[in-house]
Motif scaffolding. Structure first.
Motif, PDB file in Angstrom:
ATOM      1  N   THR A 175       0.836  -1.218   0.000  1.00 46.85           N
ATOM      2  CA  THR A 175       0.000   0.000   0.000  1.00 46.85           C
ATOM      3  C   THR A 175       0.865   1.261   0.000  1.00 46.85           C
ATOM      4  O   THR A 175       0.498   2.258   0.610  1.00 46.85           O
ATOM      5  CB  THR A 175      -0.931   0.077   1.244  1.00 46.85           C
ATOM      6  OG1 THR A 175      -0.105   0.168   2.423  1.00 46.85           O
ATOM      7  CG2 THR A 175      -1.864  -1.088   1.369  1.00 46.85           C
ATOM      8  N   SER A 176       2.028   1.234  -0.674  1.00 52.47           N
ATOM      9  CA  SER A 176       2.929   2.378  -0.520  1.00 52.47           C
ATOM     10  C   SER A 176       2.491   3.614  -1.289  1.00 52.47           C
ATOM     11  O   SER A 176       2.872   4.719  -0.977  1.00 52.47           O
ATOM     12  CB  SER A 176       4.348   1.997  -0.952  1.00 52.47           C
ATOM     13  OG  SER A 176       4.377   1.748  -2.337  1.00 52.47           O
ATOM     14  N   CYS A 177       1.652   3.398  -2.317  1.00 49.30           N
ATOM     15  CA  CYS A 177       1.285   4.547  -3.155  1.00 49.30           C
ATOM     16  C   CYS A 177      -0.204   4.482  -3.494  1.00 49.30           C
ATOM     17  O   CYS A 177      -1.030   4.541  -2.586  1.00 49.30           O
ATOM     18  CB  CYS A 177       2.176   4.558  -4.391  1.00 49.30           C
ATOM     19  SG  CYS A 177       2.099   6.081  -5.315  1.00 49.30           S
ATOM     20  N   ASP A 178      -0.554   4.322  -4.756  1.00 45.16           N
ATOM     21  CA  ASP A 178      -1.972   4.349  -5.109  1.00 45.16           C
ATOM     22  C   ASP A 178      -2.515   3.004  -5.588  1.00 45.16           C
ATOM     23  O   ASP A 178      -3.591   2.940  -6.152  1.00 45.16           O
ATOM     24  CB  ASP A 178      -2.264   5.450  -6.147  1.00 45.16           C
ATOM     25  CG  ASP A 178      -1.465   5.276  -7.429  1.00 45.16           C
ATOM     26  OD1 ASP A 178      -0.519   4.469  -7.432  1.00 45.16           O
ATOM     27  OD2 ASP A 178      -1.790   5.944  -8.419  1.00 45.16           O
ATOM     28  N   GLU A 179      -1.749   1.926  -5.358  1.00 46.84           N
ATOM     29  CA  GLU A 179      -2.294   0.597  -5.619  1.00 46.84           C
ATOM     30  C   GLU A 179      -2.506  -0.107  -4.280  1.00 46.84           C
ATOM     31  O   GLU A 179      -1.576  -0.145  -3.467  1.00 46.84           O
ATOM     32  CB  GLU A 179      -1.299  -0.242  -6.437  1.00 46.84           C
ATOM     33  CG  GLU A 179      -1.663  -0.395  -7.889  1.00 46.84           C
ATOM     34  CD  GLU A 179      -1.124   0.739  -8.741  1.00 46.84           C
ATOM     35  OE1 GLU A 179      -0.033   1.235  -8.412  1.00 46.84           O
ATOM     36  OE2 GLU A 179      -1.826   1.135  -9.698  1.00 46.84           O
ATOM     37  N   GLN A 182      -5.997   2.889  -7.650  1.00 44.49           N
ATOM     38  CA  GLN A 182      -6.766   4.108  -7.391  1.00 44.49           C
ATOM     39  C   GLN A 182      -6.470   5.182  -8.427  1.00 44.49           C
ATOM     40  O   GLN A 182      -6.917   6.326  -8.279  1.00 44.49           O
ATOM     41  CB  GLN A 182      -6.388   4.669  -6.019  1.00 44.49           C
ATOM     42  CG  GLN A 182      -6.471   3.702  -4.868  1.00 44.49           C
ATOM     43  CD  GLN A 182      -5.806   4.288  -3.611  1.00 44.49           C
ATOM     44  OE1 GLN A 182      -5.431   5.455  -3.565  1.00 44.49           O
ATOM     45  NE2 GLN A 182      -5.658   3.463  -2.582  1.00 44.49           N
ATOM     46  N   ALA A 183      -5.681   4.844  -9.457  1.00 39.85           N
ATOM     47  CA  ALA A 183      -5.177   5.874 -10.384  1.00 39.85           C
ATOM     48  C   ALA A 183      -6.289   6.804 -10.885  1.00 39.85           C
ATOM     49  O   ALA A 183      -6.111   8.026 -10.900  1.00 39.85           O
ATOM     50  CB  ALA A 183      -4.460   5.222 -11.562  1.00 39.85           C
ATOM     51  N   ALA A 184      -7.434   6.239 -11.246  1.00 34.76           N
ATOM     52  CA  ALA A 184      -8.500   7.071 -11.803  1.00 34.76           C
ATOM     53  C   ALA A 184      -9.002   8.089 -10.780  1.00 34.76           C
ATOM     54  O   ALA A 184      -9.365   9.217 -11.130  1.00 34.76           O
ATOM     55  CB  ALA A 184      -9.645   6.187 -12.279  1.00 34.76           C
ATOM     56  N   LEU A 185      -8.994   7.702  -9.491  1.00 39.90           N
ATOM     57  CA  LEU A 185      -9.457   8.625  -8.445  1.00 39.90           C
ATOM     58  C   LEU A 185      -8.489   9.791  -8.264  1.00 39.90           C
ATOM     59  O   LEU A 185      -8.890  10.904  -7.925  1.00 39.90           O
ATOM     60  CB  LEU A 185      -9.564   7.887  -7.100  1.00 39.90           C
ATOM     61  CG  LEU A 185     -10.647   6.829  -6.976  1.00 39.90           C
ATOM     62  CD1 LEU A 185     -10.540   6.134  -5.630  1.00 39.90           C
ATOM     63  CD2 LEU A 185     -12.013   7.502  -7.109  1.00 39.90           C
ATOM     64  N   GLY A 237      -3.822  15.198 -10.730  1.00 50.89           N
ATOM     65  CA  GLY A 237      -2.564  15.168 -11.483  1.00 50.89           C
ATOM     66  C   GLY A 237      -1.451  14.433 -10.761  1.00 50.89           C
ATOM     67  O   GLY A 237      -0.296  14.503 -11.158  1.00 50.89           O
ATOM     68  N   GLY A 238      -1.769  13.733  -9.695  1.00 49.76           N
ATOM     69  CA  GLY A 238      -0.759  12.982  -8.943  1.00 49.76           C
ATOM     70  C   GLY A 238      -1.462  12.328  -7.774  1.00 49.76           C
ATOM     71  O   GLY A 238      -2.686  12.461  -7.638  1.00 49.76           O
ATOM     72  N   VAL A 239      -0.714  11.630  -6.935  1.00 49.36           N
ATOM     73  CA  VAL A 239      -1.366  10.903  -5.841  1.00 49.36           C
ATOM     74  C   VAL A 239      -1.623  11.841  -4.662  1.00 49.36           C
ATOM     75  O   VAL A 239      -0.724  12.551  -4.211  1.00 49.36           O
ATOM     76  CB  VAL A 239      -0.516   9.702  -5.401  1.00 49.36           C
ATOM     77  CG1 VAL A 239      -1.218   8.924  -4.295  1.00 49.36           C
ATOM     78  CG2 VAL A 239      -0.268   8.789  -6.585  1.00 49.36           C
ATOM     79  N   PHE A 240      -2.859  11.839  -4.185  1.00 52.57           N
ATOM     80  CA  PHE A 240      -3.294  12.702  -3.085  1.00 52.57           C
ATOM     81  C   PHE A 240      -3.275  11.821  -1.814  1.00 52.57           C
ATOM     82  O   PHE A 240      -4.103  10.921  -1.664  1.00 52.57           O
ATOM     83  CB  PHE A 240      -4.691  13.219  -3.430  1.00 52.57           C
ATOM     84  CG  PHE A 240      -5.236  14.252  -2.503  1.00 52.57           C
ATOM     85  CD1 PHE A 240      -4.408  15.120  -1.801  1.00 52.57           C
ATOM     86  CD2 PHE A 240      -6.616  14.376  -2.337  1.00 52.57           C
ATOM     87  CE1 PHE A 240      -4.920  16.077  -0.950  1.00 52.57           C
ATOM     88  CE2 PHE A 240      -7.148  15.326  -1.485  1.00 52.57           C
ATOM     89  CZ  PHE A 240      -6.305  16.182  -0.793  1.00 52.57           C
ATOM     90  N   PRO A 241      -2.304  12.049  -0.895  1.00 49.69           N
ATOM     91  CA  PRO A 241      -2.064  11.099   0.200  1.00 49.69           C
ATOM     92  C   PRO A 241      -3.278  10.773   1.070  1.00 49.69           C
ATOM     93  O   PRO A 241      -3.506   9.602   1.390  1.00 49.69           O
ATOM     94  CB  PRO A 241      -0.972  11.779   1.035  1.00 49.69           C
ATOM     95  CG  PRO A 241      -0.280  12.690   0.079  1.00 49.69           C
ATOM     96  CD  PRO A 241      -1.321  13.143  -0.905  1.00 49.69           C
TER      97      PRO A 241
END
Ligand code: KG4
Ligand code: ZN
Length: 403
Positions: A8-12, A39-42, A47-51
């Motif tokens: 779960t380190s990023c958006d997967e 979660q990429a689509a969310l 424009g990038g990963v929202f923590p």
């Protein structure tokens, strides 16, 4: 050994069940269950990963994905009739009441499965996202009496490059008469081996003189290569994650030919194995600002010119590192290792300048973030006996340990 692995380190959000056996020279990994939610689509609108969003999504998805992976593996057995609050110790690490209840409900619902180990990514990455996986893994480990091992995400990417599919056709979904779980074999490796790690957060050249011994040879001084792909994609109004979109546009431009654009190759001539990508991104920005109108063709040509520069920087620095370290093998891991243009250019460089040197890329299914690489790395760690179980902490900037 049967391992439940969590990433779960990023958006997967990724969970898998791996049955592993053999020593590091002949290990096999049978993927009994594998559930991944991107979660990429969310995150795309940001424009990038929202923590904070990533954390919430991981919290909501971990239990259902674990149930799914266990079900695929035939290891999910409902608890017989007993619904009671789990000992509060179990969820003691949960920092969030709702998440704690989700974990308790899951533990109430599921009989202890036959597992030997739980592996979880403890860094590098987004700390709120990492904490979610760690909290979940430790709660399950405590309730089921199974040891929990923390794994470095980049070590996972290293191992993923060595996993070669030998049998099977089912990486996700439940068994039917025609499907068989995928089994990977660990490619035999020759040390010293150079690892080129290219992802959204990293651009690293690391020398391995043996399993889990790391010497840092080069790194980025500013942006990671995947970050540069994503930022340039944003400038071209392509959605996140940008790498695959840039690659698709570049392919069209390459087929057409006659590209009027070129961009610099920052630090290509400098005498280190370090990288720099922010100047390249800025060069794209200035070029776009200087143009009155930007046609679709222009976008394609700009994508190609950017990809050519990024590719050349990677090839030049990797070649320098191979020469300096006299490595006997090269492995490439991380999300950007999916890039065809970079794969091709690295392959050509090896054939031309280091004939016979072993080159390892991950299967396309394993280039991005996944839990399979975390389970496989945990197994190899457990076999080489260099890792002790300890209380885990999320380390956003975790660095492969130099030994
Ligand atoms: O390893 P990864 O899935 O996540 C991190 O650990 O960062 O890497 C994600 C990165 C993103 O920046 C994405 O744009 C990039 O990998 N990427 C690509 C390609 N596919 C994914 N970059 C270039 N070409 C691709 N085909
Ligand atoms: Zn990654």
């Amino acid at each position: 050994m049967c391992i439940l692995a969590i990433e779960t380190s990023c958006d997967e959000t990724a969970v898998c069940i791996v049955e592993a056996e053999g020593d590091p020279n002949s290990a096999t990994f049978k993927i009994l269950g594998n559930a991944l939610y991107s979660q990429a689509a969310l995150h795309a609108p940001y424009g990038g990963v929202f923590p904070t969003l990533a954390k919430r999504e991981h919290q909501n998805n971990l239990a259902p994905l674990t149930r799914e992976a266990l079900t695929q593996a035939g290891l999910f057995h409902p608890r017989a009739g007993l619904i009671e609050r789990v000992n509060s110790e179990t969820g003691a690490n949960a920092r969030d009441e709702h998440f704690k209840k989700t974990i308790e409900d899951f533990l109430n619902e599921c009989e202890k499965p036959a597992l030997d180990m739980i592996a979880v990514t403890h860094g590098p990455g987004l700390e709120p996202a990492l904490w979610t996986g760690i909290t979940f893994a430790e709660a399950l480990g405590a309730a089921w009496g199974v040891p929990v091992l923390g794994i470095d995400h980049m070590e996972g990417h290293i191992v993923s490059a060595l996993l070669k599919q030998v049998t099977g056709n089912r990486l996700q979904g439940t068994e039917n008469s025609k499907s068989e779980p995928v089994t990977y074999h660990l490619s035999p490796v020759t040390f010293p081996m150079l690892a080129l790690l290219i992802s959204g957060g990293h651009t690293e050249l690391v020398l391995m003189k043996g399993w889990f011994t790391y010497e840092h040879i080069g790194t980025t001084r500013d942006d990671a290569i995947g970050e540069a792909f994503d930022k340039v994609a944003r400038l071209l109004e392509l959605s996140y994650p940008g790498g695959p979109h840039i690659a698709a546009l570049a392919k069209k431009a390459r087929a057409r030919g006659g590209n009027p654009f070129t961009f610099p190759r920052p630090m290509a001539k400098d005498a280190t194995c370090d990288f720099s990508f922010s100047g390249l991104k800025t060069a794209v920005l200035y070029k776009l600002k200087s143009m009155e109108k930007i046609s679709e063709e222009d976008k394609e040509h700009i994508a190609e010119a950017f990809e050519n520069s990024a590719r050349d920087i990677i090839v030049i620095k990797t070649k320098r590192a191979l020469t300096e370290t006299m490595a006997q093998a090269l492995l490439v891991g991380g999300g950007v290792s999916a890039n065809e243009e970079i794969r091709k250019a690295l392959g050509e460089m090896i054939e031309r300048d280091f004939p016979g040197l072993a080159l390892h890329f991950p299967d396309k299914a394993l280039t991005g973030d996944n839990a399979i690489m975390i389970g496989a790395a945990a197994y190899l760690r457990s076999q080489t006996d260099t890792m002790q179980e300890k209380k885990l902490t999320a380390s956003g900037n975790l660095r492969l340990n130099p030994v």
